[in-house]
Design an enzyme around this catalytic site. Sequence first.
Site, PDB file in Angstrom:
ATOM      1  N   GLU A  95       6.455  24.709  48.840  1.00 55.70           N
ATOM      2  CA  GLU A  95       5.762  25.556  48.287  1.00 55.70           C
ATOM      3  C   GLU A  95       5.760  26.907  49.181  1.00 55.70           C
ATOM      4  OE1 GLU A  95       1.669  25.555  48.210  1.00 55.70           O
ATOM      5  OE2 GLU A  95       1.407  23.966  49.639  1.00 55.70           O
ATOM      6  N   SER A  96       4.849  27.655  49.022  1.00 50.76           N
ATOM      7  CA  SER A  96       4.619  28.890  49.849  1.00 50.76           C
ATOM      8  C   SER A  96       4.366  28.396  51.313  1.00 50.76           C
ATOM      9  CB  SER A  96       3.352  29.758  49.282  1.00 50.76           C
ATOM     10  OG  SER A  96       3.298  30.867  50.109  1.00 50.76           O
ATOM     11  N   CYS A 123      18.363  49.558  27.333  1.00 53.02           N
ATOM     12  CA  CYS A 123      19.805  49.150  27.947  1.00 53.02           C
ATOM     13  C   CYS A 123      19.920  47.725  27.606  1.00 53.02           C
ATOM     14  CB  CYS A 123      19.791  49.200  29.309  1.00 53.02           C
ATOM     15  SG  CYS A 123      18.517  48.041  29.987  1.00 53.02           S
ATOM     16  N   CYS A 136      15.737  53.730  32.963  1.00 56.32           N
ATOM     17  CA  CYS A 136      14.810  53.662  33.921  1.00 56.32           C
ATOM     18  C   CYS A 136      15.150  53.507  35.357  1.00 56.32           C
ATOM     19  CB  CYS A 136      13.981  52.398  33.379  1.00 56.32           C
ATOM     20  SG  CYS A 136      13.188  52.733  31.749  1.00 56.32           S
ATOM     21  N   HIS A 195       5.785  36.208  55.109  1.00 57.99           N
ATOM     22  CA  HIS A 195       4.624  36.012  55.914  1.00 57.99           C
ATOM     23  C   HIS A 195       4.819  36.087  57.186  1.00 57.99           C
ATOM     24  CE1 HIS A 195       2.519  35.679  52.103  1.00 57.99           C
ATOM     25  NE2 HIS A 195       3.491  34.427  51.798  1.00 57.99           N
ATOM     26  N   GLU A 229      22.390  22.545  40.086  1.00 60.96           N
ATOM     27  CA  GLU A 229      21.264  23.289  39.425  1.00 60.96           C
ATOM     28  C   GLU A 229      21.025  23.098  38.089  1.00 60.96           C
ATOM     29  OE1 GLU A 229      18.202  25.138  38.695  1.00 60.96           O
ATOM     30  OE2 GLU A 229      18.777  25.071  40.638  1.00 60.96           O
ATOM     31  N   SER A 281       5.147  36.283  44.897  1.00 60.52           N
ATOM     32  CA  SER A 281       4.720  37.642  45.556  1.00 60.52           C
ATOM     33  C   SER A 281       5.731  38.475  46.405  1.00 60.52           C
ATOM     34  CB  SER A 281       3.495  37.294  46.465  1.00 60.52           C
ATOM     35  OG  SER A 281       2.496  36.746  45.610  1.00 60.52           O
ATOM     36  N   ALA A 282       7.035  37.733  46.732  1.00 57.88           N
ATOM     37  CA  ALA A 282       8.083  38.334  47.373  1.00 57.88           C
ATOM     38  C   ALA A 282       7.679  38.989  48.854  1.00 57.88           C
ATOM     39  CB  ALA A 282       8.631  39.410  46.329  1.00 57.88           C
TER      40      ALA A 282
END
Length: 483
Positions: A343-344, A448, A408, A52, A34, A48-49
Amino acid sequence: MKQKYDVIVIGAGVVGSAVARELARYKLKIGVLEKNGDVCFEASGRNSAVIHGGFAYDLGTLKAACCVEGCLEFDQLARELDIPFKRTGKVLVGNTEEDYESLKRTIKNGKINGSVGLEMIDEKRLKELVPAVIGKFAMFSPLSGIVDPFQYTIALAENAAMNGVDFYFNNEVIDIHREANGTYHIKTIQNNFNTRWVVNCAGLGSVKISEMLGIHGYRFGGTKGDYIVLDKRVGPLLPMPVYPVPSTTYMGIHVTPTMDGNVTVGPNADYVEDFAYYGVPQRNMDYLAEDASTLWPHIHKSDYISNYSGIQPKWLEGNDAIKDFVIEARDEAPNTINLVGIESPGLTSAVPIARRAVRLLADAERLHPNKDFNPIRKGILRFSEQSDEEKARLIAKNPDYGEIICRCETVTKAEILQAVHNPLGVDTMMSIKYRTRSMMGRCQGGYCQMRIAEIIQEELDLNANEVLYGRSGSNMFTGKVRG
């Protein structure tokens, strides 16, 4: 000295990590190369996580088959990998007669693809599902869902590593050649490797790797999508992803809840040639907000907490038409599996893609099952999600759970330490962020960030100027402010 492997996977995004995990089911020596410092610094962590349903892709394509397959099996996969996943459902919202006919065609297409439960719903039902939405009707996909893309990619890689796969980060491939004995010599900016098989999962770099392997002719473009991240305050107003009626090539600007209660707005889709620029211009954020507000009118600048962008690789033909996934074994490059144009819906499809890639390898040589393969991986326990009783028990057992580092997101020192000493051995600030959600809250690390940098420095015995935010060269510090 060369590192020797049976299989080298190039690219450790969600697909490369899934391929490594699938290969680990067999008795093979496997390495993963990588170029970045962790597994989800590019497209796998910049999307967009959404999981589908598979209804939006052309009939008979790998995109359609892999997406439906991945969607249907994701509950089991999430249990195995201990990752956040929720089947929220999804609506595609329309207003005109043309929209209605388009959604009817989408339902018909989806049912042929194998998508489950698709239905047209009226405005009353739409308002029951998403009260804050604007629209006359919608197509409802009940099995669509949302996932944490960082946790998912990390989990695939960690499970592969648990099962004996070696990961090499910051190892960008710069040369590949086939030796006289049929094996491949791979040179990276840091090391040399020798392998019998190469699997190209390089994502945005897949055409470059294809050329190195001797596979020519692919032409590539990139689509850059920008996003706005909204505060958790508006999260309850969006129980599921809300999309417009899609075009033939683009799903449109949508609003999506995250697993942690935020809302993302986007993406747009700009064709780009620079695959390294992730800036988000103000004009793009203004456009995203204006467009998405026609679907969901709760996008206000007072709730903006961050933005990001992602770039998807697009395999193009002569007429610039976007093509299907490529999963191939080519005669001109023996003992290689080549993946191009992933891709998506690559996030949803990663494991089905991986199975098909490994099947091509198995067609060429007999693979022996690894009886010790363990598909189960446990993630870092989130203190903030525990009951008061469990929190007290954790603190009593380990006082580091009693020290909050990220206010947070209520991330404790115990969680930060587990992330610092992660199974993949990565050590950037982004690596800690993606594993714990620290620095992802309203203040975006204002409280933090320096404390986390200090923990990394102390735990890994690094000098301050060795602590990186993410990519190579992103040093947190370059020297002392005061002598």
